[in-house]
Design a protein around this motif. Sequence first.
Motif, short mmCIF file in Angstrom:
data_model
loop_
_atom_site.label_atom_id
_atom_site.label_comp_id
_atom_site.label_asym_id
_atom_site.label_seq_id
_atom_site.Cartn_x
_atom_site.Cartn_y
_atom_site.Cartn_z
N ASN A 88 0.82 -1.23 0.07
CA ASN A 88 -0.22 -0.18 -0.04
C ASN A 88 0.82 1.23 -0.15
O ASN A 88 0.39 2.34 0.67
N LEU A 89 2.08 1.11 -0.47
CA LEU A 89 2.86 2.20 -0.74
C LEU A 89 3.13 2.86 -2.26
O LEU A 89 4.09 2.15 -2.84
N PRO A 90 2.20 3.60 -2.69
CA PRO A 90 2.53 3.86 -4.02
C PRO A 90 3.88 4.74 -4.38
O PRO A 90 4.42 4.60 -5.56
N GLU A 91 4.37 5.37 -3.52
CA GLU A 91 5.44 6.23 -3.62
C GLU A 91 6.74 5.40 -2.97
O GLU A 91 7.86 5.98 -2.91
N LEU A 109 7.67 -5.60 -10.36
CA LEU A 109 6.35 -6.15 -9.69
C LEU A 109 6.01 -5.18 -8.54
O LEU A 109 6.77 -5.55 -7.59
N GLY A 110 5.15 -4.43 -8.50
CA GLY A 110 4.90 -3.74 -7.63
C GLY A 110 5.82 -2.47 -6.95
O GLY A 110 5.64 -2.21 -5.81
N THR A 111 6.47 -1.97 -7.94
CA THR A 111 7.23 -1.07 -7.69
C THR A 111 6.93 0.26 -7.55
O THR A 111 5.91 0.41 -8.34
N GLY A 112 7.27 1.04 -6.75
CA GLY A 112 6.45 2.51 -6.68
C GLY A 112 6.97 3.42 -7.79
O GLY A 112 7.87 3.20 -8.37
#
Length: 215
Positions: free
Chosen positions: A155-158, A186-189
């Motif tokens: 849950n960390l978009p940045e 994969l899922g990198t902000g």
Amino acid sequence: MPYFWYGLSSLSVITAGCKKDDMVNPAATQEIKMEIIPVSDTLRQVIASHTLLTASHPWYIDGWVYVTNEASLRVEAGAVVNILPTTVNKQDGCYSGGLVITRGAHIVAEGTAALPIRMRVEKVAGHGPSGLLVLGRAPVRKGFTPFHELTFGGNLPEDSSGVIRHLHLDYYPAAGKGFEGGVLLLGTGNKTVTEAVAAHALPVERSDLKTGKLR
């Protein structure tokens, strides 16, 4: 694995937004006080401390190597990294390997146009998916699970998984659906920086293609 220590007063990891600008985000700057340079040129299994791969000689990745424990892997401009695939599934004879940057860990691979970082997957019979995987803590769309064996997203978009600039990766594509090899984020902000990253699929013979899974 033996190491010797390489001291640094500090190392700033430069992060940027999704537009790939070069603005430094002080809140996302990571201070690294000490790095280690492996004595052996062959890396295996796990990297759990801040580590530096110099450009002074080629490096070898034996199978899959995981950067864990929120460690940072720094690769100098001009460095050469060779991936040596190993058997991950003895039943189907599939060979694969590469680097996996796990959630919370970082890669700082800042090549230049004149001195790019070069990675190459060695040719073997029965290629599975090989290359560079970067796993972050940013949200991913629901139901997106290319690898059940890996943990990514959050849950960390940045979130920032580091910086990759001027990296060339040559690989032999695996048969079947899904990830064939190369570079996969994969899922990198949106603070993860990627610039001039090129993955080139090398030609393979039909007899070399086998379906495999990352394990």
